[in-house]
Every structure is written in C-alpha cells, then in structure tokens.
Design a protein around this motif. Sequence first.
Motif, mmCIF file in Angstrom:
data_model
loop_
_atom_site.group_PDB
_atom_site.id
_atom_site.type_symbol
_atom_site.label_atom_id
_atom_site.label_comp_id
_atom_site.label_asym_id
_atom_site.label_seq_id
_atom_site.Cartn_x
_atom_site.Cartn_y
_atom_site.Cartn_z
ATOM 1 N N HIS A 26 -0.642 2.608 -7.581
ATOM 2 C CA HIS A 26 -1.663 1.634 -7.971
ATOM 3 C C HIS A 26 -2.733 1.412 -6.889
ATOM 4 N N ILE A 27 -2.718 2.226 -5.841
ATOM 5 C CA ILE A 27 -3.686 2.092 -4.749
ATOM 6 C C ILE A 27 -4.670 3.260 -4.777
ATOM 7 N N ALA A 28 -5.947 2.955 -4.630
ATOM 8 C CA ALA A 28 -6.987 3.982 -4.528
ATOM 9 C C ALA A 28 -7.651 3.852 -3.166
ATOM 10 N N ILE A 29 -7.895 4.988 -2.539
ATOM 11 C CA ILE A 29 -8.544 5.030 -1.227
ATOM 12 C C ILE A 29 -9.897 5.716 -1.369
ATOM 13 N N VAL A 52 -13.547 2.959 5.135
ATOM 14 C CA VAL A 52 -12.400 3.133 4.247
ATOM 15 C C VAL A 52 -12.298 1.886 3.383
ATOM 16 N N HIS A 53 -12.208 2.102 2.076
ATOM 17 C CA HIS A 53 -11.990 1.001 1.145
ATOM 18 C C HIS A 53 -10.639 1.211 0.471
ATOM 19 N N VAL A 54 -9.798 0.191 0.490
ATOM 20 C CA VAL A 54 -8.482 0.252 -0.132
ATOM 21 C C VAL A 54 -8.523 -0.683 -1.333
ATOM 22 N N LEU A 55 -8.343 -0.107 -2.513
ATOM 23 C CA LEU A 55 -8.406 -0.867 -3.753
ATOM 24 C C LEU A 55 -7.073 -0.857 -4.456
ATOM 25 N N GLN A 56 -6.744 -1.970 -5.058
ATOM 26 C CA GLN A 56 -5.519 -2.096 -5.829
ATOM 27 C C GLN A 56 -5.888 -2.156 -7.292
ATOM 28 N N ALA A 57 -5.351 -1.230 -8.082
ATOM 29 C CA ALA A 57 -5.602 -1.247 -9.521
ATOM 30 C C ALA A 57 -4.835 -2.407 -10.137
ATOM 31 N N LEU A 58 -5.444 -3.057 -11.088
ATOM 32 C CA LEU A 58 -4.815 -4.168 -11.779
ATOM 33 C C LEU A 58 -4.675 -3.813 -13.256
ATOM 34 N N VAL A 92 0.815 -1.209 0.000
ATOM 35 C CA VAL A 92 0.000 0.000 0.000
ATOM 36 C C VAL A 92 0.856 1.271 0.000
ATOM 37 N N LEU A 93 1.972 1.248 0.738
ATOM 38 C CA LEU A 93 2.825 2.436 0.872
ATOM 39 C C LEU A 93 4.192 2.191 0.261
ATOM 40 N N ASP A 94 4.792 3.261 -0.303
ATOM 41 C CA ASP A 94 6.151 3.126 -0.824
ATOM 42 C C ASP A 94 7.158 3.308 0.311
#
Length: 89
Positions: A54-57, A80-86, A44-46
């Motif tokens: 690639h993470i959307a909150i 809170v929804h944490v989404l990962q773009a693919l 999630v974090l660099d």
Amino acid sequence: MAEITFTSHLRAVGPCTPTTYEGATVADVLNAVAAEYPLLRGYVLDDQGRLRKHIAIFVDGVMQPRDRALALPLSKSSTVHVLQALSGG
C-alpha cells in the motif's frame, strides 16, 4: 542530502514537514528516518524489510516500481515522496 516527504496519513508516525536525511539509496534514507521515528518502519516496510503493497515511492517526481524502489540511488538533490494508498468507500 535527499529531501523526504510523507503523505498526511503517515505524518502521525513520521516527520510532519519535508525533511532532509543522508543516504545513498531510498532504503538508506528510510532507515535514517525510522531511526528517529521507529513506528514509521512498520507502516512502510514489512517484516522482511520490503516495501508494503500500500506504499508508493516517488523519486524526483517519478513513481518507482515497488520491487526496485528501495535500492534506487539518490543524489544530494533528490526529492522522495512516500505515499500511502487508502481504500474504502
């Protein structure tokens, strides 16, 4: 306590179901989750502690700007929804 949910792709390194955590901001809640799921942090974090590209909150159903998402204050009833773009074909 804010409720946080992760997309199925992040559940391999984080909670599998919506979970509640204490925290005044999105960053606080993510840090609380990462204390239990250390592998999640790197997804999630660099290395500078910023949200990866690639993470959307989403907070309370609204997508947050990447540069301000972590500092966003949360209420006790926030979701809170944490989404990962693919990508790929």
